[in-house]
Scaffold this motif. Structure first.
Motif, short mmCIF file in Angstrom:
data_model
loop_
_atom_site.label_atom_id
_atom_site.label_comp_id
_atom_site.label_asym_id
_atom_site.label_seq_id
_atom_site.Cartn_x
_atom_site.Cartn_y
_atom_site.Cartn_z
N GLY A 140 1.27 -1.48 -0.01
CA GLY A 140 0.14 -0.33 0.06
C GLY A 140 0.96 0.76 0.22
O GLY A 140 0.23 2.50 -1.03
N THR A 142 -4.91 2.79 6.11
CA THR A 142 -5.13 2.06 5.16
C THR A 142 -6.06 2.26 4.01
O THR A 142 -5.77 3.21 2.74
N ARG A 155 -4.57 4.55 0.21
CA ARG A 155 -6.07 3.58 -1.11
C ARG A 155 -6.01 5.46 -1.79
O ARG A 155 -6.19 5.26 -3.21
N ASP A 164 -8.22 0.91 -4.52
CA ASP A 164 -8.67 0.98 -3.48
C ASP A 164 -8.61 -0.68 -3.12
O ASP A 164 -9.12 -1.00 -2.22
N SER A 165 -7.75 -1.64 -4.10
CA SER A 165 -7.17 -2.60 -3.41
C SER A 165 -6.04 -3.13 -2.25
O SER A 165 -6.02 -4.05 -1.31
N ARG A 171 -3.55 -1.99 1.04
CA ARG A 171 -4.24 -1.71 2.32
C ARG A 171 -2.64 -1.82 3.12
O ARG A 171 -1.56 -1.55 2.30
N SER A 172 -2.53 -1.20 3.87
CA SER A 172 -1.17 -0.73 4.76
C SER A 172 -1.41 -1.70 5.38
O SER A 172 -2.11 -2.23 5.89
N THR A 218 -1.89 -1.50 10.78
CA THR A 218 -2.81 -2.15 11.38
C THR A 218 -3.85 -0.20 12.30
O THR A 218 -4.84 -0.67 12.28
#
Length: 146
Positions: A79, A105, A109, A115-116, A118-119, A122
Motif C-alpha cells: 500500500g 489503509t 488507498r 482501493d484494493s 492495504r497498509s 493496522t
C-alpha cells in the motif's frame, strides 16, 4: 450573498479533520508516542536511542520532511509503495502524518488511487493525531522551515 459565503466557509471548515484544524502539542505527542513504541523506535543518525521501541515499523527519526517509504532496507508494504509510485515527490508533513495515523489503509488507498491496497500498519490513532505529528517534528531536525 453573505449567508452563502458563511455557509461555504463553514462547509470548508467542517471538511477539515478536527485534528488538523489546530496545532498539536509536542509534549502531549511525546506521551502519545507510547502507543507507537510497540512497533516504532526513534533512533538518531548516530544510532543513539531517543525512544526505544520495536523494529516492526520503520525508525521515525527525521520522518517529517522525508519522502514516504524512503528508509533503505526497510520492507514497506504494498500500500505504501503504491502510494509512493503514484506520488514520487510526496513527503511526510504533519498534515500527511495526521491523515495516515488516523486511518492508514484509507490514506494509502487515497494516495495510490487503488482501493484494493492495504497498509501494513493496522493501528489507527483515534485522537491526539496533531499532538503526535507535532512531537515527530521535534525529532525531525532536517524538517524544512515553512
Amino acid at each position: 450573498m453573505r449567508s452563502a459565503f458563511v455557509g461555504a466557509l463553514l462547509g470548508a471548515t467542517l471538511a477539515i479533520p478536527a485534528a488538523a484544524q489546530e496545532a498539536g502539542d509536542p509534549a502531549a505527542g511525546e506521551s502519545e508516542f507510547r502507543k507507537c513504541r510497540a512497533c516504532h523506535m526513534i533512533q538518531d543518525g548516530s544510532g543513539a536511542d531517543i525512544v526505544k521501541g520495536g523494529a516492526t515499523g520503520p525508525n521515525l527519526w527525521n520522518i517529517v520532511g522525508s519522502p514516504i517509504a524512503h528508509m533503505e532496507g526497510y520492507n514497506y508494504g504494498d500500500g505504501l509503495l503504491a502510494a509512493k509510485a503514484a506520488n514520487p515527490d510526496l513527503v511526510w508533513t504533519e498534515e500527511e502524518l495526521i491523515a495516515y495515523v488516523t486511518d492508514p489503509t484509507a490514506w494509502v488507498r487515497e494516495k495510490s488511487g487503488d482501493d484494493s491496497v492495504r497498509s501494513k500498519m493496522t493501528f489507527k490513532l483515534a485522537r491526539n493525531q496533531a499532538d503526535l505529528a507535532a512531537y515527530l517534528t521535534t525529532v525531525s531536525p532536517d524538517t524544512p522551515a515553512e
